[in-house]
Design a protein around this motif. Structure first.
Motif, PDB file in Angstrom:
ATOM      1  N   SER A 416      -4.946 -11.747  -0.024  1.00 23.70           N
ATOM      2  CA  SER A 416      -5.235 -10.944   1.174  1.00 23.70           C
ATOM      3  C   SER A 416      -6.608 -10.306   1.054  1.00 23.70           C
ATOM      4  CB  SER A 416      -4.188  -9.841   1.339  1.00 23.70           C
ATOM      5  OG  SER A 416      -2.909 -10.405   1.429  1.00 23.70           O
ATOM      6  N   GLU A 417      -7.315 -10.344   2.151  1.00 24.94           N
ATOM      7  CA  GLU A 417      -8.695  -9.829   2.194  1.00 24.94           C
ATOM      8  C   GLU A 417      -8.780  -8.408   1.633  1.00 24.94           C
ATOM      9  OE1 GLU A 417     -10.038  -9.439   6.218  1.00 24.94           O
ATOM     10  OE2 GLU A 417     -12.118  -9.193   5.621  1.00 24.94           O
ATOM     11  N   CYS A 418      -9.834  -8.161   0.875  1.00 26.30           N
ATOM     12  CA  CYS A 418     -10.094  -6.817   0.367  1.00 26.30           C
ATOM     13  C   CYS A 418     -11.608  -6.639   0.302  1.00 26.30           C
ATOM     14  CB  CYS A 418      -9.461  -6.629  -1.004  1.00 26.30           C
ATOM     15  SG  CYS A 418      -9.770  -4.988  -1.689  1.00 26.30           S
ATOM     16  N   CYS A 429      -9.026  -1.348  -7.196  1.00 25.86           N
ATOM     17  CA  CYS A 429      -7.969  -2.360  -7.168  1.00 25.86           C
ATOM     18  C   CYS A 429      -8.445  -3.588  -7.938  1.00 25.86           C
ATOM     19  CB  CYS A 429      -7.640  -2.742  -5.719  1.00 25.86           C
ATOM     20  SG  CYS A 429      -9.040  -3.456  -4.848  1.00 25.86           S
ATOM     21  N   GLU A 456      -6.596  -7.222   5.655  1.00 27.91           N
ATOM     22  CA  GLU A 456      -7.232  -6.200   4.813  1.00 27.91           C
ATOM     23  C   GLU A 456      -6.290  -5.013   4.586  1.00 27.91           C
ATOM     24  OE1 GLU A 456      -9.471  -4.000   2.767  1.00 27.91           O
ATOM     25  OE2 GLU A 456     -10.740  -5.605   3.552  1.00 27.91           O
ATOM     26  N   THR A 478      -0.962   4.778  -4.008  1.00 33.39           N
ATOM     27  CA  THR A 478      -1.280   3.859  -2.908  1.00 33.39           C
ATOM     28  C   THR A 478      -0.125   3.708  -1.908  1.00 33.39           C
ATOM     29  OG1 THR A 478      -1.821   1.552  -2.416  1.00 33.39           O
ATOM     30  CG2 THR A 478      -0.782   1.937  -4.505  1.00 33.39           C
ATOM     31  N   ASN A 482      -0.142   5.263   2.127  1.00 35.07           N
ATOM     32  CA  ASN A 482       0.186   4.439   3.294  1.00 35.07           C
ATOM     33  C   ASN A 482       1.264   5.093   4.148  1.00 35.07           C
ATOM     34  OD1 ASN A 482      -1.582   2.375   2.621  1.00 35.07           O
ATOM     35  ND2 ASN A 482      -0.059   0.784   3.019  1.00 35.07           N
ATOM     36  N   LEU A 514       0.426 -18.352  -7.688  1.00 38.61           N
ATOM     37  CA  LEU A 514      -0.225 -17.350  -8.539  1.00 38.61           C
ATOM     38  C   LEU A 514       0.034 -15.966  -7.948  1.00 38.61           C
ATOM     39  CD1 LEU A 514      -3.647 -19.145  -8.975  1.00 38.61           C
ATOM     40  CD2 LEU A 514      -2.400 -18.116 -10.871  1.00 38.61           C
ATOM     41  N   THR A 515       0.946 -15.246  -8.500  1.00 42.44           N
ATOM     42  CA  THR A 515       1.236 -13.912  -7.969  1.00 42.44           C
ATOM     43  C   THR A 515       2.114 -13.112  -8.922  1.00 42.44           C
ATOM     44  OG1 THR A 515       2.063 -12.686  -6.045  1.00 42.44           O
ATOM     45  CG2 THR A 515       3.332 -14.607  -6.695  1.00 42.44           C
ATOM     46  N   ASN A 517       3.812 -10.668  -7.145  1.00 42.41           N
ATOM     47  CA  ASN A 517       4.482  -9.966  -6.062  1.00 42.41           C
ATOM     48  C   ASN A 517       5.744 -10.713  -5.609  1.00 42.41           C
ATOM     49  OD1 ASN A 517       5.255  -8.780  -3.673  1.00 42.41           O
ATOM     50  ND2 ASN A 517       3.178  -8.636  -2.825  1.00 42.41           N
ATOM     51  N   LYS A 520       6.105 -11.457  -1.877  1.00 41.27           N
ATOM     52  CA  LYS A 520       5.274 -12.565  -1.396  1.00 41.27           C
ATOM     53  C   LYS A 520       5.999 -13.900  -1.609  1.00 41.27           C
ATOM     54  CE  LYS A 520       0.719 -12.178  -2.210  1.00 41.27           C
ATOM     55  NZ  LYS A 520      -0.547 -12.268  -2.979  1.00 41.27           N
ATOM     56  N   LYS A 666       1.949  -0.377  -8.367  1.00 47.59           N
ATOM     57  CA  LYS A 666       2.452  -1.686  -7.916  1.00 47.59           C
ATOM     58  C   LYS A 666       3.680  -2.084  -8.734  1.00 47.59           C
ATOM     59  CE  LYS A 666      -1.186  -4.569  -7.734  1.00 47.59           C
ATOM     60  NZ  LYS A 666      -1.930  -5.768  -7.273  1.00 47.59           N
TER      61      LYS A 666
HETATM   62  N1  LIG Z   1      -3.349   0.121   1.969  1.00 42.57           N
HETATM   63  C1  LIG Z   1      -3.955  -0.151   0.817  1.00 42.57           C
HETATM   64  N2  LIG Z   1      -4.287  -1.424   0.568  1.00 42.57           N
HETATM   65  C2  LIG Z   1      -4.884  -1.686  -0.602  1.00 42.57           C
HETATM   66  C3  LIG Z   1      -5.171  -0.695  -1.532  1.00 42.57           C
HETATM   67  N3  LIG Z   1      -5.782  -1.291  -2.572  1.00 42.57           N
HETATM   68  C4  LIG Z   1      -5.861  -2.593  -2.298  1.00 42.57           C
HETATM   69  N4  LIG Z   1      -5.323  -2.852  -1.108  1.00 42.57           N
HETATM   70  C5  LIG Z   1      -5.142  -4.121  -0.430  1.00 42.57           C
HETATM   71  O1  LIG Z   1      -4.081  -4.787  -1.045  1.00 42.57           O
HETATM   72  C6  LIG Z   1      -4.214  -6.175  -0.824  1.00 42.57           C
HETATM   73  C7  LIG Z   1      -3.896  -6.868  -2.135  1.00 42.57           C
HETATM   74  O2  LIG Z   1      -2.567  -6.571  -2.441  1.00 42.57           O
HETATM   75  P1  LIG Z   1      -2.045  -6.271  -3.890  1.00 42.57           P
HETATM   76  O3  LIG Z   1      -0.822  -5.406  -3.755  1.00 42.57           O
HETATM   77  O4  LIG Z   1      -3.136  -5.765  -4.764  1.00 42.57           O
HETATM   78  O5  LIG Z   1      -1.645  -7.646  -4.486  1.00 42.57           O
HETATM   79  P2  LIG Z   1      -0.661  -8.724  -3.893  1.00 42.57           P
HETATM   80  O6  LIG Z   1      -1.491  -9.715  -3.164  1.00 42.57           O
HETATM   81  O7  LIG Z   1       0.447  -8.093  -3.141  1.00 42.57           O
HETATM   82  O8  LIG Z   1       0.025  -9.309  -5.167  1.00 42.57           O
HETATM   83  P3  LIG Z   1      -0.519 -10.380  -6.138  1.00 42.57           P
HETATM   84  O9  LIG Z   1      -0.241 -11.696  -5.510  1.00 42.57           O
HETATM   85  O10 LIG Z   1       0.246 -10.189  -7.381  1.00 42.57           O
HETATM   86  O11 LIG Z   1      -1.967 -10.104  -6.304  1.00 42.57           O
HETATM   87  C8  LIG Z   1      -5.597  -6.384  -0.299  1.00 42.57           C
HETATM   88  O12 LIG Z   1      -5.502  -6.639   1.090  1.00 42.57           O
HETATM   89  C9  LIG Z   1      -6.290  -5.051  -0.519  1.00 42.57           C
HETATM   90  O13 LIG Z   1      -7.265  -4.775   0.485  1.00 42.57           O
HETATM   91  C10 LIG Z   1      -4.806   0.634  -1.225  1.00 42.57           C
HETATM   92  O14 LIG Z   1      -4.986   1.556  -1.998  1.00 42.57           O
HETATM   93  N5  LIG Z   1      -4.211   0.855  -0.032  1.00 42.57           N
END
Ligand SMILES: Nc1nc2c(ncn2[C@@H]2O[C@H](COP(=O)(O)OP(=O)(O)OP(=O)(O)O)[C@@H](O)[C@H]2O)c(=O)[nH]1
Length: 720
Positions: A416-418, A429, A456, A478, A482, A514-515, A517, A520, A666
């Motif tokens: 997911s976009e960050c 992060c 994002e 985090t 939210n 690859l995760t 989560n 997901k 997380k």
């Molecule tokens: N709302 C919020 N979003 C965040 C924060 N930090 C990172 N993100 C977003 O979280 C997303 C990534 O999610 P993660 O929970 O880090 O990882 P994941 O994709 O769920 O899990 P993995 O597949 O294991 O990486 C991206 O879109 C980031 O922009 C935060 O503090 N608050």
């Protein structure tokens, strides 16, 4: 003469009427009556006037005079607003004023007279209105002219393209390309084309002289319309479900439109469309970038595909020897279907040209100055081992895959976009390093996909994520941040990811995801994507810490034993190389079972442990006295360059107190399948239900039993 005098004589009655009409005060009924009666008296002059009808003027009617007198001297609406108007409220027909009068208490009033309403025209002067109308007319004419010109051009273009045969492109010396039928030089090439091939003008960009190509480039064709086009206004992008429901928000904000299922407009069946594909060389290797549109939101979601065999191939079938990947561990050639987008490769419209296909990325192998082969509109039909043509319009469609040869499940990352993590290396992060690591792993494996979703901030958008960061600076984690802002802990959905993976033909044969989560995994499986294995994403800083601890332990052991002999050192290196090669093979090979995943040993040192070319780097890192190995080979230089973070996305390694808190949250609150390292440096990550401190859902998923450890040992080994 007498008649003339009679005609102009003014009687006393006329004078009294005149004075009545021009006096300041309205006349009383008695006055009117007396005036009328005066006129009724057989007065000599009155009588005379009655007899003089020849001047065309009617007699003054007494009733009319009475009505006019009762209304006061200024009776017309036109007079009403004249500044010289002497009598406020004299216009008795005005409702507002009557209302004001009624409202005022009887008796002498001390309050100021009611404000007269203003009636002002808002209309622009006529001259201006005409001018605007004229301009609008001219604009419409201009548009119409442009539209007609455009249609004319298209007609001409159609004619040109029909004359021109469909072709395979042949390169030209100046970097352009010409398209010839079936790769043969056309005998009947136009004189103009022939001239251009023979005598290119130096420095000239030849293909821009090709009118049809210019039209194609400026007005690219569009894919066939979707069955359910994007509705207006755009549907919400995200927010179907959240992994963790709001528990007790400190404030109770209104649920956002995206968060409330009832508030959402029902979405049409999801359709995705790959609009363009291109090759991108990355620090880790070449990948094909695919840009997707869809009918659920207006975002451009992306897919990165690593497929080295496909890039090396000049054919769309994997039967081509050069396109057949060799498995590292067995040396066996395996036929793997190329990872291609069905919606990009299919025919977009009748009469589609190879130029069109090539410019949008529907080509074979790697596009170069010397190879430009448009793909077949249905590449899967050419490949007996491939997934049948993928029906991307409905993921409910089932395919009969029983007759197909088993294929190696590719590594897949749904990312997911960050913005903050990926572009400026935010240390809040691990997103930047995760994306980078995913690139490294899929290019290392030679085959894999990263679906890059534009959701994002876990679906709440950059604005809200930044607000959440401020709350986090106040001490909230985090998830809580939210919730305080009225969102769920995770507002992402994976429908579009599922549709993209189906479009790429990798959903049905299984993927290695690859995760960390579990939500997901559950969601993507719900979208019809078969997940045969979970591969952990381990924070690089943890790997680094583990390696440093291991190196320190080795150094201490060596010190204790005394200096090792050269022969011993050689033996130990051989053993290390063998173990690293087996790890490397594991990252390329599909897992035999869903229960065990040898983790991608992430981290800068992970490069060395995965890529044979970096093995020396790994050893030098671990053994301080083997640094002479680094200088000897180019591969070690490459290792150090990459270790220094050259070309990495975001930061090559993320490490900060904020990140520590983020990862802990997380794991503790979102059920991510990762054990935080203990202070003692016990970095084994046991993914089993017994080992992970995860909520219920985590344990139920079969992949939660996968066991990964930083040293690459299996779960069983780790738990022993
Ligand atoms: N709302 C919020 N979003 C965040 C924060 N930090 C990172 N993100 C977003 O979280 C997303 C990534 O999610 P993660 O929970 O880090 O990882 P994941 O994709 O769920 O899990 P993995 O597949 O294991 O990486 C991206 O879109 C980031 O922009 C935060 O503090 N608050």
């Amino acid at each position: 003469m007498l008649a003339h005098q009679q005609q102009h004589a003014v009687s006393q009655a006329d004078l009294s009427v005149l004075s009545l009409l021009t006096q300041d005060q309205a006349p009383s009924p008695a006055q009117v009556a007396s005036s009328s009666s005066a006129r009724g008296q057989p007065h000599a002059s009155t009588h005379r006037s009655k007899t003089k009808k020849g001047d065309g003027r009617a007699d003054v009617d007494p009733l009319l005079i009475a009505a006019a007198a009762a209304s006061g001297p200024d009776v017309t609406r036109n007079h009403y607003f004249h500044s010289f108007f002497p009598h406020p409220l004299a216009y008795s027909a005005c409702d507002d004023e009557r209302a004001a009068l009624n409202a005022s208490p009887p008796g002498p009033s001390t309050s100021p007279p009611a404000q007269r309403p203003k009636m002002e025209s808002r209309q622009a002067p006529r001259s201006i209105r005409l001018q605007v109308e004229e301009e609008e007319k001219r604009r419409l004419e201009r548009l119409e002219r442009l539209r007609r010109e455009q249609m004319q051009k298209e007609e001409e273009q159609k004619g040109v393209l029909q004359d021109k045969p469909q072709a395979v492109a042949l390169p030209t010396r100046d970097g352009g390309f010409d398209f010839q039928e079936d790769g043969k030089v056309q005998a009947q090439a136009s004189q103009r084309d022939a001239d251009r091939i023979k005598a290119p003008k130096p420095g000239q960009v030849r293909h821009l002289q090709d009118d049809s190509l210019v039209v194609l480039l400026r007005q690219p064709s569009t894919p066939p319309p979707l069955e359910h086009p994007l509705a207006e206004p755009p549907f919400p992008t995200v927010g179907a479900q959240s992994a963790v429901k709001p528990e007790s928000p400190l404030s109770a904000p209104e649920p956002t439109a995206a968060a409330s299922p009832e508030a959402r407009t029902p979405l049409p069946p999801l359709e995705v469309q790959c609009r363009v594909r291109t090759r991108i060389p990355t620090p880790h290797g070449h990948i094909f970038l695919h840009l997707y549109t869809n009918n659920h939101d207006t975002k451009e979601h992306l897919a990165f595909v690593a497929d080295h065999a496909q890039m090396a191939s000049t054919s769309l079938t994997t039967n081509a020897v050069e396109g057949t990947p060799i498995l590292a561990e067995t040396g066996e050639r395996r036929l793997l279907p190329f990872i291609r987008s069905h919606s990009l490769d299919c025919k977009w419209h009748d009469g589609e040209t190879d130029q069109e296909r090539i410019v949008r990325g529907a080509y074979v192998g790697r596009l170069t100055e010397t190879t430009h082969i448009a793909s077949h509109p249905n590449p899967h039909s050419l490949d007996p081992t491939a997934t049948p043509p993928h029906v991307h319009r409905s993921h409910r469609t089932t395919h009969n895959t029983s007759s197909q040869a088993p294929t190696d499940p590719p590594l897949v990352r749904i990312h997911s976009e960050c913005f903050t993590g990926e572009t400026i290396g935010s240390q809040r992060c691990d997103c930047g390093e995760q994306l980078d690591e995913a690139f490294r792993l899929i290019t290392l494996a030679g085959r894999g996909v990263i679906v890059y979703l534009r959701q994002e901030g876990r679906g709440i958008g950059l604005l809200e994520k930044m607000r959440a960061y401020n709350l986090q600076d106040l001490g909230h984690d985090t998830v809580t941040a939210n919730l305080m802002l009225g969102h769920g802990a995770d507002m992402r959905t994976y429908g579009i990811a599922g549709a993209i993976l189906r479009d790429l033909g990798v959903a049905h044969n299984g993927v290695r995801l690859l995760t960390n989560n579990p939500d997901k995994i559950k969601q993507i499986e719900g979208e019809g994507v078969k997940v045969v294995e979970r591969v952990a994403m381990v924070p690089r800083s943890w790997v680094l810490a583990e390696e440093e601890a291991a190196a320190a332990a080795r150094r201490a052991a060596r010190k204790a034993k005394g200096k090792v002999s050269g022969g011993d050192k050689r033996k130990s290196l051989d053993a290390s190389i063998a173990s690293l090669q087996s790890l490397d093979a594991s990252s390329r090979r599909p897992s035999d079972s869903r229960s065990t995943s040898l983790a991608s040993s992430a981290g800068p040192s992970g490069y060395s442990s995965r890529a044979p070319s970096d093995i020396d780097g790994e050893l030098s890192d671990g053994d301080s006295d083997s640094s002479d190995w680094d200088a000897k080979t180019d591969s070690s230089r490459a290792y150090h360059l990459r270790r220094a973070g050259v070309g990495m996305i975001g930061a090559s390694v993320t490490s900060s107190p904020e990140l520590d808190k983020y990862l802990r949250t997380k794991i503790d609150r979102m059920g991510h399948l990762l054990n935080h390292p203990t202070q003692q440096g016990t970095l084994k990550r046991v993914m089993s239900s017994g080992g992970a401190s995860t909520p219920g859902a985590t344990h139920q998923h079969p992949l939660s039993e996968s066991v990964t450890s930083l040293d690459g040992s299996s779960g069983e080994a780790a738990s022993r």
